[in-house]
Design a protein around this motif. Structure first.
Motif, short mmCIF file in Angstrom:
data_model
loop_
_atom_site.label_atom_id
_atom_site.label_comp_id
_atom_site.label_asym_id
_atom_site.label_seq_id
_atom_site.Cartn_x
_atom_site.Cartn_y
_atom_site.Cartn_z
N ILE A 161 6.79 -3.57 -5.02
CA ILE A 161 7.73 -4.45 -4.32
C ILE A 161 6.90 -5.35 -3.41
CG2 ILE A 161 8.12 -2.81 -2.45
CD1 ILE A 161 10.99 -3.83 -2.25
N TRP A 162 7.32 -6.59 -3.33
CA TRP A 162 6.69 -7.54 -2.43
C TRP A 162 7.75 -8.07 -1.49
CZ3 TRP A 162 5.66 -7.22 -7.60
CH2 TRP A 162 4.34 -6.93 -7.95
N LEU A 163 7.43 -8.07 -0.21
CA LEU A 163 8.34 -8.58 0.81
C LEU A 163 7.64 -9.70 1.55
CD1 LEU A 163 9.50 -5.16 2.29
CD2 LEU A 163 10.73 -6.56 0.64
N PRO A 190 0.82 -1.21 0.00
CA PRO A 190 0.00 0.00 0.00
C PRO A 190 0.85 1.26 0.00
CG PRO A 190 -0.78 -1.56 1.65
CD PRO A 190 0.51 -2.10 1.11
N GLY A 191 0.43 2.26 -0.76
CA GLY A 191 1.13 3.53 -0.80
C GLY A 191 2.22 3.59 -1.85
N ILE A 192 2.46 2.50 -2.55
CA ILE A 192 3.48 2.44 -3.58
C ILE A 192 2.79 2.37 -4.93
CG2 ILE A 192 5.43 1.12 -4.51
CD1 ILE A 192 5.98 2.45 -1.80
N SER A 224 13.53 -7.52 -10.10
CA SER A 224 13.67 -7.21 -11.53
C SER A 224 14.44 -5.92 -11.78
CB SER A 224 12.28 -7.11 -12.17
OG SER A 224 11.52 -6.09 -11.52
N PHE A 225 14.57 -5.08 -10.76
CA PHE A 225 15.31 -3.82 -10.88
C PHE A 225 15.84 -3.47 -9.51
CE2 PHE A 225 15.45 0.80 -10.38
CZ PHE A 225 16.32 1.14 -11.40
N ILE A 226 17.07 -3.00 -9.46
CA ILE A 226 17.64 -2.57 -8.18
C ILE A 226 18.39 -1.26 -8.40
CG2 ILE A 226 19.69 -4.00 -8.46
CD1 ILE A 226 19.56 -4.42 -5.36
N ALA A 227 18.04 -0.27 -7.64
CA ALA A 227 18.68 1.04 -7.73
C ALA A 227 19.71 1.20 -6.63
CB ALA A 227 17.62 2.14 -7.62
N ALA A 228 20.50 2.23 -6.77
CA ALA A 228 21.54 2.51 -5.77
C ALA A 228 20.95 2.68 -4.37
CB ALA A 228 22.34 3.73 -6.17
N ALA A 229 19.73 3.16 -4.28
CA ALA A 229 19.09 3.35 -2.97
C ALA A 229 18.98 2.04 -2.20
CB ALA A 229 17.70 3.97 -3.15
N ALA A 230 18.85 0.94 -2.92
CA ALA A 230 18.75 -0.36 -2.26
C ALA A 230 20.07 -0.74 -1.61
CB ALA A 230 18.34 -1.41 -3.27
N LEU A 231 21.17 -0.28 -2.17
CA LEU A 231 22.47 -0.60 -1.61
C LEU A 231 22.61 -0.04 -0.21
CD1 LEU A 231 24.71 -0.04 -4.73
CD2 LEU A 231 23.68 -2.16 -3.90
N GLY A 232 22.09 1.16 -0.01
CA GLY A 232 22.11 1.76 1.33
C GLY A 232 21.38 0.90 2.33
N ALA A 233 20.25 0.34 1.93
CA ALA A 233 19.49 -0.53 2.82
C ALA A 233 20.28 -1.79 3.16
CB ALA A 233 18.15 -0.90 2.19
N LEU A 234 20.96 -2.36 2.16
CA LEU A 234 21.74 -3.57 2.40
C LEU A 234 22.97 -3.30 3.28
CD1 LEU A 234 21.61 -5.25 -1.11
CD2 LEU A 234 20.35 -5.92 0.95
N THR A 269 10.92 2.36 -2.89
CA THR A 269 10.68 1.09 -2.22
C THR A 269 11.84 0.62 -1.34
OG1 THR A 269 11.44 -0.14 -4.16
CG2 THR A 269 9.07 0.31 -4.01
N ALA A 270 13.02 1.16 -1.54
CA ALA A 270 14.18 0.77 -0.72
C ALA A 270 13.93 1.00 0.78
CB ALA A 270 15.44 1.50 -1.18
N PRO A 271 13.26 2.09 1.18
CA PRO A 271 13.00 2.26 2.62
C PRO A 271 12.14 1.14 3.20
CG PRO A 271 12.74 4.35 1.49
CD PRO A 271 12.88 3.30 0.43
N LEU A 272 11.26 0.56 2.39
CA LEU A 272 10.45 -0.55 2.88
C LEU A 272 11.32 -1.78 3.14
CD1 LEU A 272 7.45 -0.18 0.42
CD2 LEU A 272 7.50 0.44 2.84
N LEU A 273 12.25 -2.03 2.25
CA LEU A 273 13.18 -3.14 2.45
C LEU A 273 14.03 -2.89 3.69
CD1 LEU A 273 14.65 -5.73 1.67
CD2 LEU A 273 16.04 -4.36 0.09
N GLY A 274 14.55 -1.68 3.81
CA GLY A 274 15.35 -1.32 4.98
C GLY A 274 14.59 -1.51 6.28
#
Length: 151
Positions: free
Chosen positions: A17-19, A9-11, A67-77, A40-45
């Motif tokens: 993204i599904w978690l 919700p909200g995306i 299917s796609f990963i942006a630099a923002a996801a790296l910060g979460a990881l 969506t990276a903040p949701l993963l984080g």
């Protein structure tokens, strides 16, 4: 990619993204599907931090269906890796075998920092129950001595 019931919700639907969080053989697995971008990276984080705060013993983030990963996801990881090292005894693992996630981990050299496995089965078999603790040394600079210069 698996058929998922709906987006978070909200995306916006075009950046879904599904978690899925589940337990398997003493591991907590966060399976991620869809696109990990700036929205969506903040949701993963947040999902990773929640599991670390819940004191999960061994955390695996499965990026197989990303299917796609942006630099923002790296910060979460990276943030998750740092938190896991201090709160979960360093048992933080990433699963990804295909592009685009694997490529961005290679380009940024994070593949050398994170424990990355090609399949979830491999990660489940390989992740140690308690990894060896790294030794830390603190080096101090010697204070300059007054009057001890050349001459």
């Amino acid at each position: 990619m698996n058929d998922h019931a709906g987006a978070v919700p909200g995306i916006a639907p075009d950046t879904a993204i599904w978690l899925t969080v589940r337990e398997d053989s003493g591991h907590t697995i966060i399976a991620v599907a869809g696109e990990i971008d700036a929205s969506t990276a903040p949701l993963l984080g947040a999902a990773i931090r929640d599991q670390i705060r819940a004191r999960c013993q061994r955390l695996i983030v499965d990026l197989t269906e990303v299917s796609f990963i942006a630099a923002a996801a790296l910060g979460a990881l990276v943030s998750a890796y740092k938190h896991a090292r201090t709160q979960a005894d360093g048992r933080f693992t990433v699963v990804c075998a295909e592009e685009p996630a694997l490529n961005i981990l290679r380009i940024t050299a994070l593949i050398r920092q994170l424990s990355v496995y090609g399949t979830l089965d491999e990660a489940l078999r390989t992740v140690p129950e308690r990894p060896p603790r790294s030794m830390r040394f603190r080096y101090r600079r010697a204070a300059p001595q007054h009057g001890a210069g050349p001459g």
